[in-house]
Design an enzyme around this catalytic site. Structure first.
Site, PDB file in Angstrom:
ATOM      1  N   LYS A   1      25.063  86.158 -25.066  1.00 16.31           N
ATOM      2  CA  LYS A   1      26.222  85.747 -25.612  1.00 16.31           C
ATOM      3  C   LYS A   1      26.175  85.961 -27.136  1.00 16.31           C
ATOM      4  O   LYS A   1      27.320  86.377 -27.888  1.00 16.31           O
ATOM      5  CB  LYS A   1      26.533  84.570 -25.154  1.00 16.31           C
ATOM      6  CG  LYS A   1      26.953  84.417 -23.768  1.00 16.31           C
ATOM      7  CD  LYS A   1      27.512  82.984 -23.347  1.00 16.31           C
ATOM      8  CE  LYS A   1      27.624  82.848 -21.581  1.00 16.31           C
ATOM      9  NZ  LYS A   1      28.058  81.542 -21.340  1.00 16.31           N
TER      10      LYS A   1
ATOM     11  N   SER B   1      31.850  78.652 -18.226  1.00 18.52           N
ATOM     12  CA  SER B   1      31.459  78.669 -19.527  1.00 18.52           C
ATOM     13  C   SER B   1      32.773  78.878 -20.417  1.00 18.52           C
ATOM     14  O   SER B   1      32.643  78.861 -21.615  1.00 18.52           O
ATOM     15  CB  SER B   1      30.502  79.519 -19.895  1.00 18.52           C
ATOM     16  OG  SER B   1      30.927  80.926 -19.815  1.00 18.52           O
TER      17      SER B   1
ATOM     18  N   GLY C   1      15.943  91.914 -17.421  1.00 17.53           N
ATOM     19  CA  GLY C   1      16.764  92.403 -18.796  1.00 17.53           C
ATOM     20  C   GLY C   1      17.749  93.367 -18.172  1.00 17.53           C
ATOM     21  O   GLY C   1      17.781  93.978 -17.015  1.00 17.53           O
ATOM     22  N   PRO C   2      18.602  93.630 -19.114  1.00 16.03           N
ATOM     23  CA  PRO C   2      19.862  94.475 -18.843  1.00 16.03           C
ATOM     24  C   PRO C   2      19.218  96.018 -18.696  1.00 16.03           C
ATOM     25  O   PRO C   2      18.217  96.196 -19.168  1.00 16.03           O
ATOM     26  CB  PRO C   2      20.870  94.394 -20.054  1.00 16.03           C
ATOM     27  CG  PRO C   2      20.625  93.111 -20.749  1.00 16.03           C
ATOM     28  CD  PRO C   2      18.808  93.166 -20.392  1.00 16.03           C
ATOM     29  N   PRO C   3      20.276  96.805 -18.333  1.00 14.10           N
ATOM     30  CA  PRO C   3      19.666  98.255 -18.017  1.00 14.10           C
ATOM     31  C   PRO C   3      19.664  98.855 -19.449  1.00 14.10           C
ATOM     32  O   PRO C   3      20.313  98.365 -20.212  1.00 14.10           O
ATOM     33  CB  PRO C   3      20.972  98.856 -17.403  1.00 14.10           C
ATOM     34  CG  PRO C   3      21.468  97.792 -16.658  1.00 14.10           C
ATOM     35  CD  PRO C   3      21.378  96.407 -17.400  1.00 14.10           C
ATOM     36  N   GLY C   4      18.575  99.803 -19.482  1.00 18.13           N
ATOM     37  CA  GLY C   4      18.261 100.488 -20.822  1.00 18.13           C
ATOM     38  C   GLY C   4      17.509  99.753 -22.008  1.00 18.13           C
ATOM     39  O   GLY C   4      17.673 100.304 -23.075  1.00 18.13           O
ATOM     40  N   VAL C   5      16.953  98.728 -21.569  1.00 22.20           N
ATOM     41  CA  VAL C   5      16.242  98.171 -22.658  1.00 22.20           C
ATOM     42  C   VAL C   5      14.674  98.287 -22.711  1.00 22.20           C
ATOM     43  O   VAL C   5      14.058  98.009 -23.647  1.00 22.20           O
ATOM     44  CB  VAL C   5      16.413  96.428 -22.626  1.00 22.20           C
ATOM     45  CG1 VAL C   5      17.797  95.907 -22.645  1.00 22.20           C
ATOM     46  CG2 VAL C   5      15.833  95.920 -21.237  1.00 22.20           C
TER      47      VAL C   5
ATOM     48  N   THR D   1      10.972  99.967 -17.648  1.00 18.90           N
ATOM     49  CA  THR D   1      10.024 101.037 -17.133  1.00 18.90           C
ATOM     50  C   THR D   1       9.085 101.410 -18.189  1.00 18.90           C
ATOM     51  O   THR D   1       7.907 101.562 -17.879  1.00 18.90           O
ATOM     52  CB  THR D   1      10.893 101.979 -16.550  1.00 18.90           C
ATOM     53  OG1 THR D   1      11.931 101.390 -15.280  1.00 18.90           O
ATOM     54  CG2 THR D   1       9.798 102.992 -15.635  1.00 18.90           C
TER      55      THR D   1
END
Length: 861
Positions: free
Chosen positions: A756, A713, A390-394, A397
């Site tokens: 998106k 896209s 997933g994206p950073p900060g979700v 960890t």
């Protein structure tokens, strides 16, 4: 720069030189130019710093200067020799022709390779001496007009030369005998050299003397004086070697004294044992023996430990080998061979812990609970290895930490970002100075249990260097069929990793090597919705920042409206890291006021947010940007989540050219050309004159030009922007779209639908146009987000024209008001940060199993 590969010491260097030289001289003497070959009147010139290559010899030379490399490559391709000329000043990096000695050696390039350290090495064979008459530059290379002086082989007395020859041979044998560990072939080579000239060249190569002195020997064409000069220099060098041998013998005497002291210590130990006394070393060795027996290590490990302990008993206490052996034993004993924690597989408790630690992420939590349920029903089974993507900060960890807390296991984290050495996974062999175990064994040693939750963080950022591929080393670690006997290079004994619960994390799944992906069960973590971010900020981020700044809730409070304003104007991310940083800035401002005594309690509202953080960094400009024909709003996927991007098109009189700007990748350029062609084919259907399109130059631009963009896209957005431009009909302001187009007008599926759609929702879009073949992926979008959006499914570009363009004649006073609004404030290129281009990463080609996966905008991770 070309220079000889150095040895590890003076004497070792002599040995290497002699053994290399032996490969170039045969029984006939000189490996000279073959008979019948013409001698070139011009030679490519190769300056060398400190290497003298004599005729008939073969030496490796390190190549560092680009000019030298080009010279060697040119010589190898043309199968012509090069002329080696010594520099007068070895420290000069860019010598001129006048900085070279005129006498050198013609050398054939035998081989040009790259060694294990990445250094380029040329293997050259000397052929004969030459004199450079003049040097000129030709195409970046040096060429010299040369002649070939003949060796003077007819001295005044043949008997004198023969005597000098035999004396030099005997002196060379004595010289070789003074060197330790001399190869036997060197002695045979000296005996077999048939002529005094080649013998003098061979001995000169073997001697460790300054390059200038070797140049003096090279320039001596008369054989008799050359033999005499070599014998004189060899005599001086032999005197130095004899003195070195004397010093070495004295050192050996010191070693004998150390052995004597060792025997005396052993006798003292025996006397102390008879008297009932004992020394400290014996006590430590006895404790180590007991610890090995009680550690519960495997039989193989216990056998190796006993051997090393027996070796340690024979070593002097203060020796370096004893220290290495003791460190290895300590590391082995500190490993959790039998220590483990008892699993707590209470699913209700695990669900409560996951809900306490994380807000939202319902699908992810359900998948983790399913994993724990399988563990409960089959504790001895080899469950899948989880990979959170997933994206950073979700919260990837922190999810691993929650799993460890729910199962009652220890938690250890291993960061893999930037790891490019296999030994960081498997460890270094003990033969190296400062050897250590690998990070896997170190993490288990730190955890103190053989069944921890081990998080392999940032797996998609593994590197690959000259010292091996760490991803290949992880294949054994993550394979349940093999990791029960993982062998660390430092330990040298197998260790069972079968009870370790591995959880990997990554931002981009496609950057993980395919063999590693195949061993893991991937769980995708989407970005948070706005309401989820508000809840996270109130429940987790704000209390954490208050605690770090030493404030209480009574001293500092932030309104929910202020948090919503903060989200809308100061953050654009899938996670919450930027949100936490901004909350931290607000709390620190309050902490400064409280510390100065200016306030006891501070309440922050939207006005205070603007005063503290400055003007908003992001602004919604959909209606402003799409107020004119020729502008469409597209949707893009990035490693940090989804983004919106604007496609702007304008036209002018010309020859039908298509101009593309905005740092577009090749795939997006092809999409734009396909959209232009599709517009021409649909001209009659749109009521357009094909001649108008043919006589118009079209310029398509995607703002935020500092950020590379690529992917297929954006095809629908490109087509609608062109159709809007030529039809004079605006694209709907509240519509965003994505989809690949074909030349037949079909809308093809793309990837990243969930990211998106969430990006469109965050940007204020309420209607999205998606490919009809992506309806299955749309089900992955959270229900709360789907309830706030209206979706039109596109099968062809006709559907996009129907739902994306305003009806004909819908132009109204909106254009006038939009023009006034544009004059009132400067439009930005996109909903963006006010400091674009900072830390932008280059565009990367992305591979995916999903159809037409897009990488429309590669932002910094």
């Amino acid at each position: 720069m070309a220079r000889q590969k150095p040895g590890s010491s003076q004497e070792a260097s002599l040995t290497v030189d002699a053994s290399v030289a032996a490969s170039g001289i045969g029984a006939s003497g000189v490996a000279a130019q073959a008979e019948g070959e013409s001698e070139p009147s011009e030679l490519l010139v190769l300056p060398v710093r400190s290497t003298i290559l004599f005729p008939g010899l073969v030496l490796p030379m390190s190549v560092q200067r680009e000019r030298s490399l080009r010279t060697l490559v040119a010589a190898a391709r043309s199968q012509q020799p090069v002329g080696l000329l010594l520099q007068k000043d070895p420290d000069q990096s860019q010598p001129k022709p006048t900085d070279l000695f005129p006498i050198g050696t013609v050398a054939g390039v035998v081989k040009l390779v790259e060694d294990q350290e990445g250094e380029r090495v040329a293997l050259c064979q000397g052929q004969r001496r030459f004199r450079a008459l003049s040097i000129r530059e030709d195409g970046g290379l040096w060429r010299a007009r040369v002649d070939y002086p003949e060796d003077d082989t007819k001295p005044s007395g043949e008997s004198k030369l023969e005597a000098q020859f035999q004396a030099l041979r005997a002196q060379a044998k004595e010289f070789v005998a003074l060197m330790p560990e001399t190869p036997e072939e060197v002695v045979r080579l000296i005996q077999q050299v048939p002529a005094p000239g080649p013998l003098a060249d061979l001995v000169a190569t073997m001697m460790d003397i300054p390059p200038v002195e070797k140049q003096e020997i090279l320039e001596c064409f008369a054989v008799g004086p050359r033999v005499e000069l070599v014998a004189k220099k060899l005599g001086k060098l032999m005197a130095v070697l004899k003195l070195s041998r004397t010093i070495r013998e004295r050192t050996q005497g010191s070693l004998d004294q150390g052995q004597r002291e060792y025997y005396l210590r052993e006798q003292l130990r025996s006397i102390q044992k008879e008297l009932g006394e004992d020394d400290g070393q014996a006590v430590e060795l006895a404790e180590l023996k007991q610890a090995i027996a009680a550690s519960g290590m495997s039989p193989d490990a216990a056998g190796e430990a006993s051997k090393e302990l027996a070796r340690l008993e024979r070593l002097p206490a203060g020796s370096s080998e004893a220290s290495v052996a003791r460190t290895w034993l300590d590391t082995l004993l500190e490993l959790p061979w039998i220590k483990s924690t008892k699993d707590v597989l209470d699913l209700a408790r695990a669900e409560r812990i996951l809900n306490e630690d994380h807000l939202g992420l319902e699908q992810v939590k359900r998948r983790i609970l399913e994993f724990l349920a399988v563990r409960k029903l089959n504790p001895s089974g080899h469950g899948p290895i989880l990979c959170l993507v997933g994206p950073p900060g979700v919260g990837k960890t922190s999810l691993g930490q929650s799993v460890a807390r729910a199962m009652g296991r220890k938690f250890a984290r291993l960061g893999l970002g930037g790891v490019h050495d296999e030994s960081e996974i498997r460890g270094h062999r003990r033969t190296y100075v400062g050897a250590m175990p690998g990070n896997i064994i170190t993490a288990l040693r730190r955890a103190g249990a053989k069944n921890p939750v081990l998080m392999l963080d940032e797996m998609d950022k593994l590197g690959r260097g000259l010292h091996g591929d760490p991803s290949a080393a992880l294949l054994e670690v993550l394979d349940p069929a093999q990791n029960n006997s993982f062998r660390d290079h430092y330990l040298g004994v197998p260790f069972d990793l079968g009870q370790v619960l591995f959880i990997a994390t990554a931002n981009v799944l496609e950057d993980i090597p395919p063999p590693l992906r195949d061993r893991m069960d991937v769980i995708s973590i989407p970005g948070y919705l706005e309401q989820e971010k508000l809840g996270i900020a109130q429940r987790y981020l704000l209390p954490r920042q208050l605690a770090e700044c030493g404030l209480t809730k009574a001293q500092c409070s932030i309104d929910r409206s202020a948090l919503a304003y903060l989200l809308a104007g100061y953050t654009r991310e899938a996670g919450v890291r930027s949100l936490e940083r901004n909350i931290g800035a607000l709390v620190r401002h309050v902490a400064a006021r409280v510390a100065r005594g200016q306030a006891r309690k501070v309440r922050i509202d939207p006005t205070a947010v603007r005063q503290i953080l400055g003007p908003p960094r992001f602004e919604h400009e959909l209606r402003l940007r799409t107020s004119l024909p020729g502008v469409a709003t597209g949707l893009a996927w990035t490693a940090s989540g989804g983004e919106i991007l604007f496609v702007e098109a304008t036209r002018s009189e010309g020859r039908g050219e298509l101009i593309l700007t905005g740092q577009l990748g090749e795939v997006m350029r092809e999409s734009a050309r396909a959209a232009h062609t599709l517009l021409k084919s649909h001209a009659h259907k749109l009521g357009l004159d094909p001649a108008t399109i043919a006589k118009s130059d079209v310029h398509v631009h995607l703002p935020a030009g500092a950020i590379p963009k690529d992917g297929p896209s954006a095809g629908v957005a490109l087509f609608l922007a062109l159709a809007s431009l030529f039809c004079g009909r605006r694209v709907r302001a509240d519509v965003a779209m994505t989809g690949e187009i074909s030349l037949r007008g079909l809308v093809l599926p793309v990837g990243g639908i969930r990211e998106k759609v969430l990006a469109a929702l965050a940007a204020g879009v309420r209607t999205v146009l998606l490919p009809a073949r992506n309806q299955a992926e749309y089900e992955e979008v959270p229900k709360a987000a789907r309830a706030r959006l209206k979706v039109h499914w596109l099968s062809s570009v006709d559907d996009a024209l129907e739902h994306g363009l305003e009806p004909a004649g819908a132009q109204s006073s909106k254009s006038v008001s939009a023009g006034k609004e544009r004059s009132a404030r400067a439009p930005a290129s996109r909903p963006r940060q006010r400091h674009p281009g900072r830390g932008i990463a280059p565009a990367r080609t992305r591979k995916s199993a999903r159809p037409s996966h897009v990488s429309a905008k590669v932002a910094p991770r």
